[in-house]
Design an enzyme around this catalytic site. Structure first.
Site, PDB file in Angstrom:
ATOM      1  N   CYS A   1      -0.633   6.579   8.916  1.00  0.00           N
ATOM      2  CA  CYS A   1      -0.963   5.297   8.292  1.00  0.00           C
ATOM      3  C   CYS A   1      -2.039   5.582   7.263  1.00  0.00           C
ATOM      4  CB  CYS A   1      -1.423   4.290   9.350  1.00  0.00           C
ATOM      5  SG  CYS A   1      -2.764   4.882  10.413  1.00  0.00           S
TER       6      CYS A   1
ATOM      7  N   ARG B   1       0.836  -1.203   0.000  1.00  0.00           N
ATOM      8  CA  ARG B   1       0.000   0.000   0.000  1.00  0.00           C
ATOM      9  C   ARG B   1       0.872   1.255   0.000  1.00  0.00           C
ATOM     10  NH1 ARG B   1      -4.047   0.487   4.476  1.00  0.00           N
ATOM     11  NH2 ARG B   1      -4.876   2.115   3.114  1.00  0.00           N
TER      12      ARG B   1
END
Length: 289
Positions: A244, A185
């Site tokens: 994040c 990601r």
């Protein structure tokens, strides 16, 4: 008899001993959740939880209202969070123990939030519910009773930075960002949670699950200090910003740094989900910052 003050981790053995000796001295929080099935955590709690634990839902209890531009899990209002915890029965100075069954990825959010409210008597059950069950400890299926607690907020022990500070830092290099998402990601691959793949330019990748051993418990303070030290180099912890996808698993890195004795890192709560909501903000892809 005074009890040990836990501020990072507590073992299943120590928790069981404390609950046996003084059950009212601990506020237990079950933080199980599933991003793909938001009701799964509450169902798991109903099927069996540590006796006395209250269930806290990531979306409803540990996050605030979304605007479409403040990320997928914005911070709750401080007053609303205090009122919720009071309503569950949390008292001032009471030891809080948070757990999940996911390596602490959701329980760490409550750990961070309580520090943000000035409450340092909060620890994760190291190894989560699995270690509790492996130790032969019981589960309960009844919802724990609520009572009015005396908890109130104090001076924050955890700090945040907003998106404007992150933008400014791209020019001043005041902060070093650590991105807690999985490497794919971070690189901009296999993105299923946010509409844009990639990372904030300049951010380094530190996957939160790398804070754990194979058994799901946190690595030692020495191991964590070595790996975070090699990552941040000469940058002081006070100049580290943790992020994040939505400000949840970044709290896991915050806990790991606290265990390592690297104090003072800030959280960017909006994280990637806020950053990528504005197409004018730059995006980096690939394995390099």
């Amino acid at each position: 008899m005074p009890h040990t003050h836990h501020t990072t981790l507590i073992s299943a053995t120590n928790l069981a001993e404390r609950l046996a000796a003084s059950p009212g001295s601990v506020f237990l929080a079950d933080c199980r959740f599933d991003l793909a099935a938001p009701d799964a955590g509450a169902a798991a709690y109903a099927a069996g939880h540590i006796p006395g634990a209250h269930y806290l839902h990531l979306d409803r209890d540990l996050s605030g209202a979304k605007t479409g531009h403040n990320g997928r899990h914005p911070l709750p209002a401080r007053g609303a969070l205090v009122a919720m915890l009071q309503g569950l029965g949390l008292n001032e100075h009471q030891q809080v123990v948070a757990y999940d069954a996911h390596g602490g990825m959701y329980a760490a959010r409550l750990w961070w939030l309580l520090r943000w409210l000035g409450h340092d008597s909060v620890a994760l059950l190291d190894g989560g519910l699995q270690t509790w069950q492996a130790a032969g400890q019981p589960l309960d299926t009844t919802e724990s009773p609520r009572s009015k607690g005396t908890f109130k907020a104090g001076a924050p022990l955890a700090v945040t930075v907003d998106v404007d500070a992150v933008v400014r830092s791209m020019g001043t290099h005041e902060h070093l960002l650590l991105d807690a998402r999985a490497a794919d990601r971070y690189r901009g691959e296999n993105e299923t949670l946010d509409p844009v793949g990639g990372h904030i330019p300049g951010a380094l990748n530190r996957f939160f699950k790398d804070n754990l051993n194979a058994d799901g418990r946190f690595k030692s303070a020495h191991e964590l200090r070595e790996v975070f030290g090699s990552l941040i180099g000469a940058t002081s912890p006070e100049h580290i910003v943790l992020q994040c996808g939505s400000g949840v698993t970044a709290c896991h890195n915050a806990l790991a740094m606290e265990i390592a004795g690297l104090h003072g890192a800030a959280l960017y709560p909006g994280s990637w989900s806020e950053w990528c909501s504005d197409p004018s903000r730059p995006v980096a892809r690939g394995a390099t910052p």
